[in-house]
Motif scaffolding. Structure first.
Motif, PDB file in Angstrom:
ATOM      1  N   VAL A 132      -4.736   5.037   4.428  1.00  0.00           N
ATOM      2  CA  VAL A 132      -4.856   4.972   2.966  1.00  0.00           C
ATOM      3  C   VAL A 132      -5.909   3.936   2.580  1.00  0.00           C
ATOM      4  O   VAL A 132      -6.768   4.181   1.728  1.00  0.00           O
ATOM      5  CB  VAL A 132      -3.497   4.636   2.323  1.00  0.00           C
ATOM      6  N   VAL A 171       2.255   4.898   0.540  1.00  0.00           N
ATOM      7  CA  VAL A 171       1.990   6.071   1.386  1.00  0.00           C
ATOM      8  C   VAL A 171       2.740   7.288   0.845  1.00  0.00           C
ATOM      9  O   VAL A 171       2.585   8.396   1.370  1.00  0.00           O
ATOM     10  CB  VAL A 171       2.382   5.807   2.854  1.00  0.00           C
ATOM     11  N   THR A 190       0.845  -1.201   0.000  1.00  0.00           N
ATOM     12  CA  THR A 190       0.000   0.000   0.000  1.00  0.00           C
ATOM     13  C   THR A 190       0.875   1.244   0.000  1.00  0.00           C
ATOM     14  O   THR A 190       1.613   1.483   0.971  1.00  0.00           O
ATOM     15  CB  THR A 190      -0.916   0.005   1.238  1.00  0.00           C
ATOM     16  N   HIS A 230      -5.253   7.790  -2.881  1.00  0.00           N
ATOM     17  CA  HIS A 230      -5.810   8.179  -1.578  1.00  0.00           C
ATOM     18  C   HIS A 230      -4.732   8.430  -0.524  1.00  0.00           C
ATOM     19  O   HIS A 230      -5.013   8.383   0.674  1.00  0.00           O
ATOM     20  CB  HIS A 230      -6.799   7.112  -1.095  1.00  0.00           C
ATOM     21  N   ILE A 231      -3.498   8.671  -0.966  1.00  0.00           N
ATOM     22  CA  ILE A 231      -2.455   9.081  -0.018  1.00  0.00           C
ATOM     23  C   ILE A 231      -2.866  10.433   0.564  1.00  0.00           C
ATOM     24  O   ILE A 231      -3.171  11.370  -0.162  1.00  0.00           O
ATOM     25  CB  ILE A 231      -1.090   9.168  -0.717  1.00  0.00           C
ATOM     26  N   TYR A 232      -2.894  10.522   1.872  1.00  0.00           N
ATOM     27  CA  TYR A 232      -3.524  11.670   2.522  1.00  0.00           C
ATOM     28  C   TYR A 232      -2.529  12.651   3.138  1.00  0.00           C
ATOM     29  O   TYR A 232      -2.936  13.679   3.708  1.00  0.00           O
ATOM     30  CB  TYR A 232      -4.492  11.184   3.606  1.00  0.00           C
TER      31      TYR A 232
END
Length: 419
Positions: free
Chosen positions: A131, A63, A61, A92-94
């Motif tokens: 994420v 990041v 996943t 959707h890396i925040y």
């Protein structure tokens, strides 16, 4: 209903009972129908069973953003995850996590085990959970054991969905009361943030209520179960042997009470000599147990196999005449159920969660080595007793199935979702 689960182990790569239970729970829930489960683990290997849940690896996943093409992603992680999911997650890396130690895909590496930097991995796992929670739609979040509670809390904060935490053990069980304050705080934080708590036994439920200060109405017991044996295991033939075999199978740690097994073995061998004792497993007390067996002058009748997994476990059980679990504090304990499936009469401590649901076993206090030795002697000396425990035990455990546990968990989900 869509469930997003966070775990630390999943078969076939397991290091203890957590992975076995996580799979059983997932399968049991799925068998009740109308469930879509995504199961997150730190590091998948690609050979995990996927018929009951979609597996996502935290180590796959991203990041941190990386400009990588499809073929490269396919070559790097295609054996464990669909490349399209990688790109969906990347969208959707925040936050900017480039300061962290990430690899060429922008992912954090995980050991998939219990390394020395375990607390760091737990924290990193919770970052990754942010994420995943932003990418995978869910109705409920379910976190298994303390290692995943921070991930579950983060996912709840991101989605606003109800959080269930599953207490497979507490640090009071693992440490014989010498609790690690860091672990205790992680456990209690998870319990406070959870919308509901599932414990694997009433023994563990009492610990959660009394030691962590959780309201009783927030905690429900759902006992573990056992997988039906595959034909491969049912066809394992017991080896030809001259001596009886008595087996301990589990982590050789203070929680499991291995010293009581050794002391009971010494007492049995004072009465009868045609018995071999096997301690199957690994752990920080192995050397101490080897020395204790030597001190009791029974080393020639004692065998240490090291860690067993998969078919090896059932081959060992097929060779056994008695199974003993002398745990000091066992939240549940699946191994006696596995022994009973193989027709092995079992002796378990009263201080184990599975003692709450098993009748066709002998129950003793873990510290009562006289009672353990007497039980072993009786099973080995009296064929009628051996046969009764073998046959009735096998019938009893055949009724303890994961589907029933799964139905109880789904009921909890529905209550929370509908609130």
């Amino acid at each position: 209903m869509k469930a997003l689960m966070f775990g630390w182990e999943f078969p076939p790569h397991i290091l203890g009972g957590l992975g076995t239970a996580s799979y059983g729970i997932t399968k049991g829930i799925a068998q009740n129908g109308d469930m879509d489960i995504t199961f997150v683990i730190p590091k998948p290997w690609g050979d995990e069973p996927k018929e009951y849940a979609k597996i996502i690896g935290a180590n796959c996943t991203p990041v941190a953003w990386r400009d990588v093409n499809w073929d490269y992603v396919q070559g790097r992680i295609g054996n464990v995850m669909d490349p399209q999911l990688y790109y969906d997650l990347r969208d959707h890396i925040y936050s900017d996590f480039n300061y962290m130690n990430t690899n060429d895909l922008g992912c954090i590496e995980f050991s998939g085990r219990y390394p020395d930097n375990l607390l760091e991995e737990i924290n990193n796992y919770s970052i990754v959970a942010g994420v995943i929670a932003r990418t995978i739609p869910c109705d409920i979040i379910h976190a298994h054991d303390w290692l995943t509670y921070p991930a579950g809390i983060h996912a709840k904060q991101v989605t606003g969905k109800p959080l269930v935490i599953h207490v497979h053990a507490t640090d009071f069980d693992r440490s014989r009361g010498h609790v690690n304050p860091t672990v205790f705080n992680i456990e209690r934080d998870g319990m406070i943030h959870a919308d509901h708590i599932i414990t694997v036994s009433n023994l563990t439920r009492r610990t959660v209520i009394e030691h962590y200060g959780i309201p009783p109405e927030k905690v429900t017991t759902v006992h573990n179960a056992v997988e039906p044996l595959s034909q491969e295991y049912l066809e394992i033939k017991p080896p030809h042997k001259h001596d009886k075999v008595v087996t301990f199978l589990g982590r050789i740690t203070m929680q499991k009470g291995p010293e009581y097994f050794v002391e009971a073995a010494a007492q049995v061998l004072h009465k009868m000599h045609n018995v071999q004792f096997v301690m199957a497993g690994s752990g920080d007390m192995m050397e101490k147990m080897i020395n204790l067996a030597a001190k009791r002058d029974i080393a020639d009748r004692f065998h240490f196999t090291g860690f067993l997994k998969g078919k090896q476990v059932y081959e060992m059980l097929a060779a056994s005449d008695v199974y003993i679990m002398p745990s000091v504090s066992e939240p549940f304990g699946i191994s006696p159920l596995e022994a009973m499936q193989m027709g092995v009469p079992s002796i378990i401590s009263k201080q184990s969660g599975c003692a709450e649901i098993l009748d066709n076993v002998i129950k003793v206090d873990y510290w009562d080595t006289n009672a353990i030795a007497d039980a072993v002697y009786s099973i080995l000396m009296y064929p009628a007793m051996y046969k009764q425990l073998r046959d009735h035990g096998r019938d009893e455990v055949g009724r303890i199935v994961w589907k029933k546990a799964g139905a109880k968990i789904i009921d909890i989900y529905k209550r929370l979702v509908n609130q």
